[in-house]
Motif scaffolding. Sequence first.
Motif, mmCIF file in Angstrom:
data_model
loop_
_atom_site.group_PDB
_atom_site.id
_atom_site.type_symbol
_atom_site.label_atom_id
_atom_site.label_comp_id
_atom_site.label_asym_id
_atom_site.label_seq_id
_atom_site.Cartn_x
_atom_site.Cartn_y
_atom_site.Cartn_z
ATOM 1 N N LEU A 21 5.034 12.172 -7.422
ATOM 2 C CA LEU A 21 4.649 12.656 -8.742
ATOM 3 C C LEU A 21 3.735 13.866 -8.659
ATOM 4 O O LEU A 21 3.561 14.572 -9.650
ATOM 5 C CB LEU A 21 3.929 11.545 -9.523
ATOM 6 C CG LEU A 21 4.798 10.441 -10.064
ATOM 7 C CD1 LEU A 21 3.949 9.386 -10.718
ATOM 8 C CD2 LEU A 21 5.763 11.011 -11.081
ATOM 9 N N SER A 22 3.106 14.097 -7.481
ATOM 10 C CA SER A 22 2.180 15.213 -7.388
ATOM 11 C C SER A 22 2.914 16.529 -7.198
ATOM 12 O O SER A 22 2.292 17.587 -7.162
ATOM 13 C CB SER A 22 1.199 15.010 -6.234
ATOM 14 O OG SER A 22 1.842 15.245 -5.011
ATOM 15 N N ILE A 37 2.881 8.289 -5.778
ATOM 16 C CA ILE A 37 1.901 9.311 -6.165
ATOM 17 C C ILE A 37 2.244 10.632 -5.499
ATOM 18 O O ILE A 37 2.152 11.711 -6.108
ATOM 19 C CB ILE A 37 0.480 8.863 -5.789
ATOM 20 C CG1 ILE A 37 0.056 7.692 -6.643
ATOM 21 C CG2 ILE A 37 -0.508 9.993 -5.980
ATOM 22 C CD1 ILE A 37 -1.343 7.215 -6.373
ATOM 23 N N SER A 38 2.671 10.566 -4.230
ATOM 24 C CA SER A 38 3.017 11.794 -3.528
ATOM 25 C C SER A 38 4.204 12.483 -4.202
ATOM 26 O O SER A 38 4.247 13.710 -4.305
ATOM 27 C CB SER A 38 3.331 11.455 -2.070
ATOM 28 O OG SER A 38 3.945 12.529 -1.450
ATOM 29 N N ASN A 51 16.984 20.030 -1.892
ATOM 30 C CA ASN A 51 17.489 19.495 -0.628
ATOM 31 C C ASN A 51 17.138 18.025 -0.476
ATOM 32 O O ASN A 51 17.980 17.221 -0.059
ATOM 33 C CB ASN A 51 16.907 20.308 0.524
ATOM 34 C CG ASN A 51 17.370 19.802 1.868
ATOM 35 O OD1 ASN A 51 18.530 19.490 2.031
ATOM 36 N ND2 ASN A 51 16.464 19.698 2.810
ATOM 37 N N PRO A 85 2.888 2.661 -3.663
ATOM 38 C CA PRO A 85 2.158 3.521 -4.613
ATOM 39 C C PRO A 85 1.825 4.884 -4.029
ATOM 40 O O PRO A 85 1.840 5.885 -4.741
ATOM 41 C CB PRO A 85 0.880 2.722 -4.903
ATOM 42 C CG PRO A 85 1.221 1.332 -4.603
ATOM 43 C CD PRO A 85 2.169 1.383 -3.456
ATOM 44 N N ILE A 86 1.558 4.910 -2.693
ATOM 45 C CA ILE A 86 1.237 6.203 -2.078
ATOM 46 C C ILE A 86 2.437 7.134 -2.149
ATOM 47 O O ILE A 86 2.313 8.325 -2.475
ATOM 48 C CB ILE A 86 0.763 6.003 -0.619
ATOM 49 C CG1 ILE A 86 -0.615 5.380 -0.603
ATOM 50 C CG2 ILE A 86 0.769 7.307 0.131
ATOM 51 C CD1 ILE A 86 -1.216 5.243 0.754
ATOM 52 N N GLU A 87 3.628 6.589 -1.849
ATOM 53 C CA GLU A 87 4.833 7.418 -1.911
ATOM 54 C C GLU A 87 5.110 7.881 -3.336
ATOM 55 O O GLU A 87 5.504 9.030 -3.559
ATOM 56 C CB GLU A 87 6.037 6.620 -1.385
ATOM 57 C CG GLU A 87 6.095 6.498 0.114
ATOM 58 C CD GLU A 87 6.425 7.820 0.786
ATOM 59 O OE1 GLU A 87 7.168 8.622 0.193
ATOM 60 O OE2 GLU A 87 5.930 8.048 1.895
ATOM 61 N N LEU A 125 0.824 -1.203 0.000
ATOM 62 C CA LEU A 125 0.000 0.000 0.000
ATOM 63 C C LEU A 125 0.858 1.251 0.000
ATOM 64 O O LEU A 125 0.540 2.249 -0.631
ATOM 65 C CB LEU A 125 -0.909 -0.014 1.237
ATOM 66 C CG LEU A 125 -2.022 1.026 1.253
ATOM 67 C CD1 LEU A 125 -2.918 0.804 0.055
ATOM 68 C CD2 LEU A 125 -2.805 0.921 2.528
ATOM 69 N N VAL A 140 0.186 24.299 -10.500
ATOM 70 C CA VAL A 140 -1.203 24.736 -10.337
ATOM 71 C C VAL A 140 -1.285 25.868 -9.326
ATOM 72 O O VAL A 140 -2.108 26.783 -9.475
ATOM 73 C CB VAL A 140 -2.101 23.549 -9.912
ATOM 74 C CG1 VAL A 140 -3.463 24.024 -9.495
ATOM 75 C CG2 VAL A 140 -2.234 22.591 -11.059
ATOM 76 N N LEU A 199 10.080 26.142 -2.597
ATOM 77 C CA LEU A 199 9.763 24.735 -2.815
ATOM 78 C C LEU A 199 10.798 24.077 -3.709
ATOM 79 O O LEU A 199 11.145 22.915 -3.499
ATOM 80 C CB LEU A 199 8.362 24.587 -3.407
ATOM 81 C CG LEU A 199 7.281 24.654 -2.342
ATOM 82 C CD1 LEU A 199 5.928 24.655 -2.973
ATOM 83 C CD2 LEU A 199 7.408 23.463 -1.424
ATOM 84 N N ILE A 207 2.716 18.931 -10.242
ATOM 85 C CA ILE A 207 1.337 19.400 -10.424
ATOM 86 C C ILE A 207 1.020 20.498 -9.410
ATOM 87 O O ILE A 207 0.501 21.560 -9.754
ATOM 88 C CB ILE A 207 0.351 18.230 -10.252
ATOM 89 C CG1 ILE A 207 0.740 17.065 -11.140
ATOM 90 C CG2 ILE A 207 -1.052 18.698 -10.494
ATOM 91 C CD1 ILE A 207 -0.066 16.929 -12.367
ATOM 92 N N SER A 208 1.351 20.241 -8.126
ATOM 93 C CA SER A 208 0.997 21.243 -7.116
ATOM 94 C C SER A 208 1.797 22.515 -7.329
ATOM 95 O O SER A 208 1.291 23.622 -7.153
ATOM 96 C CB SER A 208 1.203 20.685 -5.708
ATOM 97 O OG SER A 208 2.560 20.666 -5.384
ATOM 98 N N LEU A 243 13.599 23.219 -1.509
ATOM 99 C CA LEU A 243 13.312 22.051 -0.688
ATOM 100 C C LEU A 243 13.427 20.768 -1.490
ATOM 101 O O LEU A 243 13.917 19.749 -0.984
ATOM 102 C CB LEU A 243 11.900 22.169 -0.092
ATOM 103 C CG LEU A 243 11.800 23.151 1.072
ATOM 104 C CD1 LEU A 243 10.370 23.250 1.537
ATOM 105 C CD2 LEU A 243 12.681 22.706 2.209
#
Lengths: 246, 87
Positions: A166-167, A163-164, A240, A159-161, A156, A174, A234, A170-171, A237
């Motif tokens: 890869l986001s 997706i985080s 870093n 994939p969460i890491e 579990l 946007v 960002l 986008i963030s 960061l």
Amino acid sequence: MASPLSQFEIKTLIPIEVFGYDISFTNSSLAMLITISSILLFMILGLKSSNIIPSRKQSLLELSYEFIANMILDNVGKSGMKYLSFIFSLFMFILIGNLLGMFPYSFTWTSHIIVTFSIAFFIFLAVTIIAISKHGLVKFLKFFAPSGVPKPMLLLLVPIEIISYLSRPISLSVRLFANMMAGHTLLKVIGGFVFVLGANSFIIGGALPVAFLVALTGLEIVIAFLQAYVFAILTCLYINDAIHLH
Amino acid sequence: MTRNLEKFRERLKNIEENRYKKKSESKGLGIGMKISLDLISPIIVGILIGLGFDKIFLTKPIFFLIFLLLGIITGFISVIKSMKSLK
């Protein structure tokens, strides 16, 4: 009557076509050219005198350099100083692009998602390549599976890491795009209200939206600085993360 | 005289130790935008990955739903992490 969104239209100034691709010179390109020329002018004027006690223009340039250098030192450390020229160019480009959009009849090129996404995607690719070239592919992939996690949780968590991770572009894109587009659309909508409410008498109906516009313009200038600062910090960061935490 | 010197040495030590520490600036509007955006963007990424896998494997809603769920979970986890590091 023009809609509040017509300010974001791309108008082709000089049509250029190469092998079927349209690379015309648009009003967005002109705005970017004006941004770069303003930054160059600011830097050339500031570098003319090199006194120990600086003149005003020299002091301004030194302040901006110190600001970016301290930001990199605080967020990345001494090993990040090699990225100073990149972060400085990035911050000044976005900041002056935002600020020049506040002038009447100008064009805010940061309010287009494709432009901000190109910048953010480039930064994302560069940071990933830095991380892989510095630590190797295996250690980079191990970043997505933190140690001390039982096997079923891993199915579990990975994939969460991913997706985080890869986001991030986008963030990043946007955030800048939404702030700029929303701010400028709001300015145009409230500006339209001046005519609607002030149709009968300007003093009673139309003056209130004008006062609101004054406050909103001030807020937009603050947001211009803040969004450029958030973008640059960002990026620091992420650099870093790429250099250290892998 | 020696007490002033000790106080000065302590202040100098504090400044030198905190010189290269990581600082994170946060203003009210900035935090709000950042956290709300950190909630939405993993969802968008999950949707995009789900639709991409559906196109490759031609299984219409399954991967989309799985990655939508994963994206929502990731969004909430990243918001919890940001709030932990702020408070």
